[in-house]
Write an enzyme that holds these catalytic residues in place. Structure first.
Site, PDB file in Angstrom:
ATOM      1  N   HIS A 132       0.831  -1.200   0.000  1.00  0.00           N
ATOM      2  CA  HIS A 132       0.000   0.000   0.000  1.00  0.00           C
ATOM      3  C   HIS A 132       0.867   1.252   0.000  1.00  0.00           C
ATOM      4  CE1 HIS A 132      -2.799  -2.974   1.446  1.00  0.00           C
ATOM      5  NE2 HIS A 132      -2.112  -3.130   2.559  1.00  0.00           N
ATOM      6  N   HIS A 173       9.369  -1.108   9.073  1.00  0.00           N
ATOM      7  CA  HIS A 173       8.366  -0.455   9.931  1.00  0.00           C
ATOM      8  C   HIS A 173       8.983  -0.124  11.297  1.00  0.00           C
ATOM      9  CE1 HIS A 173       4.469  -0.306   7.982  1.00  0.00           C
ATOM     10  NE2 HIS A 173       4.415  -1.595   7.729  1.00  0.00           N
ATOM     11  N   ASP A 231       0.612  -4.915  11.267  1.00  0.00           N
ATOM     12  CA  ASP A 231      -0.009  -4.500  10.012  1.00  0.00           C
ATOM     13  C   ASP A 231      -0.797  -5.656   9.420  1.00  0.00           C
ATOM     14  OD1 ASP A 231       1.953  -6.171   8.989  1.00  0.00           O
ATOM     15  OD2 ASP A 231       2.944  -4.646   7.784  1.00  0.00           O
ATOM     16  N   GLY A 287       0.151  -0.396   9.857  1.00  0.00           N
ATOM     17  CA  GLY A 287      -1.158   0.225   9.639  1.00  0.00           C
ATOM     18  C   GLY A 287      -2.046   0.214  10.870  1.00  0.00           C
ATOM     19  N   ARG A 346      -2.191  12.264   7.834  1.00  0.00           N
ATOM     20  CA  ARG A 346      -2.830  13.332   8.579  1.00  0.00           C
ATOM     21  C   ARG A 346      -2.384  14.717   8.096  1.00  0.00           C
ATOM     22  NH1 ARG A 346      -5.542   9.533  10.120  1.00  0.00           N
ATOM     23  NH2 ARG A 346      -5.153   8.366  12.029  1.00  0.00           N
ATOM     24  N   THR A 354      -9.027  19.631   9.299  1.00  0.00           N
ATOM     25  CA  THR A 354      -9.156  18.367   8.564  1.00  0.00           C
ATOM     26  C   THR A 354      -8.315  18.487   7.300  1.00  0.00           C
ATOM     27  OG1 THR A 354     -10.754  16.822   7.594  1.00  0.00           O
ATOM     28  CG2 THR A 354     -11.295  19.144   7.453  1.00  0.00           C
ATOM     29  N   SER A 355      -8.061  17.369   6.654  1.00  0.00           N
ATOM     30  CA  SER A 355      -7.122  17.417   5.536  1.00  0.00           C
ATOM     31  C   SER A 355      -7.712  18.174   4.353  1.00  0.00           C
ATOM     32  CB  SER A 355      -6.728  15.997   5.119  1.00  0.00           C
ATOM     33  OG  SER A 355      -7.876  15.246   4.812  1.00  0.00           O
TER      34      SER A 355
HETATM   35 FE   LIG Z   1       3.104  -2.935   6.393  1.00  0.00          FE
END
Ligand SMILES: [Fe+2]
Length: 551
Positions: free
Chosen positions: A11, A128, A147, A291, A398, A509-510
């Site tokens: 991802h 990670h 994740d 995640g 974010r 907010t974004s």
């Molecule tokens: Fe991952």
């Protein structure tokens, strides 16, 4: 040592550049390609090389691909096993493995001049882990990675100490093998509830606040921590608990209760994993990535009820963050001492002259007020919605005061108004940013300061009626604290708003519209401003006003 980190496989494709252990640049490909998450999260499209992000990282530092000492790729195909051996139903995984093995050639094609031999594979969960413990402001910390999946696992528990373990910095204490995966469990639930898996998990977390965890006991058998620091996630017959929801269908109380039950079980298991790790190390700081670490409700429970004094979460906790983690890890392996990341604003920025030119090209009337912070505070105090485009864009999902949509928190109707601007579901909350110096008056329970919006806080009773737009149905808010030292312009805007209204809080907010990635460039900002009912665009020192229309 100049190291480019690459995340390309699952991802959120992203690139990051680390020079002599310092983070110079990091960006997600979606901000360039304008495709959210880089691609649709379907398996046969599940890779995208972050070509534009990588080229930009190099350009930012004045480097060419030939200047790189190393490219660190956040997946090691040598650790992978066929999907069916791992107990996963994933008919496209074989293609993914071919792609990973050929990554050096793909990268050399995308970045002419790069020596394919410079590409080094870094295990996904090590990347990670380094993105959390290696980027946090501490030299000795524990790390939990959770994740959906890596090569053959879904979790890693480790102690990270640059001094104690020179080289990789990591002492791995536990790792949970697939198919058991808290991330995949949550993705399955997301799909069952009619949302987009690998994308909309945060909507499930918001929906959970509307339910009661009445299925938690039934889930306890299937989802449970084990005594070796790992856990089990057996298949769940979701339909026996709540019937599947088709995308776009209204949600029912059963759906909210199921979301609340899985959320509660997830939190319970995470607390046990944290206890297990802490018993072995006695460390005071826990860092989180993967995640699952974007689940800010769970993060707060770990902070408030877990054994650690402090919890730090990588702001790009999803796979995008593995680009930075892989680079930090590879740099450390070759002798560089990784420095804490300087902040989440690691993306693109434009000079005032470039911004002015973009406004002239668009032929929109603009002005340069004496202080853009004061002009924005005026508009917000009059209940205007402001698009705020300042400095470098954020790494991770974010908006942290660089590409934000701002509004008055005192008007309850602003929640629906912003959700309408953004085309979002009405059950989702919007978040507050608050002056760090005043955060303790308004927000409780979560860690303060909280600069990356990765925890939820309880809103103090006395403040709930004063800032109703940012108070979620359960009395919480996902807070970003703003320090005058690190974010002087945002802090000045917040102070100016507080002077006018008595509220040290603004809705944040974004800056994006429905289904689109966050705004990154001036052109994106102008497109967003042109297509959404936003009253003012504050872009660098300039403002563009939407004329008030007469009804
Ligand atoms: Fe991952």
């Amino acid at each position: 040592m100049k190291v480019l980190g690459i995340n390309a496989l699952f991802h959120d494709p992203a690139a990051a550049l680390v020079v002599d252990g310092r983070t110079v640049a990091a960006a997600e490909e979606e901000r360039f390609s304008r495709r959210k998450h880089g691609h649709r999260p379907v398996p046969f499209a599940a890779w995208e090389l972050p070509e534009q992000a990588a080229r930009w990282c190099l350009a930012r530092a004045g480097l060419t691909p030939a200047d790189l000492d190393m490219v660190a790729y956040s997946y090691d195909p040598a650790l992978a096993r066929p999907a069916d051996e791992l107990g996963l139903h994933d008919p496209w995984d074989e293609l993914r493995q071919v792609y990973a093995r050929r990554a050096p050639e793909f990268l050399a094609t995308a970045l002419p001049g790069l020596d394919p031999a410079a590409v080094r594979f870094v295990p996904h969960h090590v990347a990670h882990a380094a993105s959390a413990a290696g980027a946090a402001p501490a030299r000795d910390a524990d790390v939990l990675v959770l994740d959906g999946r890596g090569e053959a696992a879904s979790h890693l528990a480790a102690r990270y100490s640059a001094d104690r373990y020179p080289g990789t910095g990591l002492e791995v204490l536990a790792a949970q093998s697939l198919p058991h995966s808290l991330g995949l469990l949550y993705e399955d639930l997301t799909q069952h509830l009619g949302f987009l898996r690998s994308s909309d998990e945060y909507k499930v977390m918001a929906l959970a606040s509307h339910g009661t965890p009445r299925f938690e006991e039934e889930l306890r058998q299937a989802v449970t921590a084990t005594d070796d620091g790992g856990f089990r996630t057996d298949p769940v017959d979701w339909a026996s608990l709540a019937k599947p929801r088709a995308p776009g269908e209204p949600w029912t109380q059963d759906h909210a209760d199921l979301a609340a039950s899985v959320q509660a079980r997830l939190e319970g298991v995470l607390l046990e994993l944290a206890d297990w790790l802490h018993e072995r190390t006695g460390n005071r700081l826990l860092t989180l990535a993967g995640g699952v670490a974007l689940n800010c409700v769970a993060n707060t429970r770990i902070f408030a009820e877990g054994p650690y004094d402090d919890v730090w979460v990588q702001p790009a906790a999803g796979d995008a963050g593995t680009a930075l983690g892989a680079a930090l890890h590879a740099a450390a392996f070759d002798g560089d001492d990784p420095a804490p990341m300087p902040g989440a604003d690691l993306g693109r920025s434009w000079t005032d002259e470039e911004l002015e030119q973009a406004l002239r090209t668009a032929q929109v009337p603009f002005e340069r007020p004496a202080d853009v912070a004061e002009a924005v505070a005026d508009c917000l105090a009059e209940d205007g919605v402001v698009a705020w485009f300042q400095g470098r864009s954020e790494y991770g999902p974010r908006a942290l005061g660089h590409r934000s949509l701002l509004a008055h928190p005192g008007r309850a109707a602003n929640l629906d108004r912003l959700n309408a601007v953004k085309g979002r579901e009405q059950f989702r909350p919007v978040a507050p940013m608050v002056l760090e110096s005043r955060a303790g008056e308004v927000f409780r329970r979560g860690p303060l300061p909280s600069p990356y919006m990765l925890f939820v806080h309880d809103v103090a009773e006395a403040w709930r009626d004063r800032i109703p737009a940012v108070v979620h149905v359960d009395g919480t808010a996902r807070v970003q604290t703003v320090s005058a030292e690190t974010e002087p312009l945002v802090a000045r805007m917040l102070s100016a708003f507080a002077d006018r209204t008595g509220l040290p809080v603004v809705v944040n907010t974004s800056l994006n519209t429905a289904g689109r990635p966050m705004v990154d460039s001036p052109r994106d900002a102008l497109e967003c401003f042109g297509s959404a009912p936003v009253d003012l665009l504050a872009i660098g020192p300039f403002v563009v006003r939407r004329p008030r229309t007469v009804p």
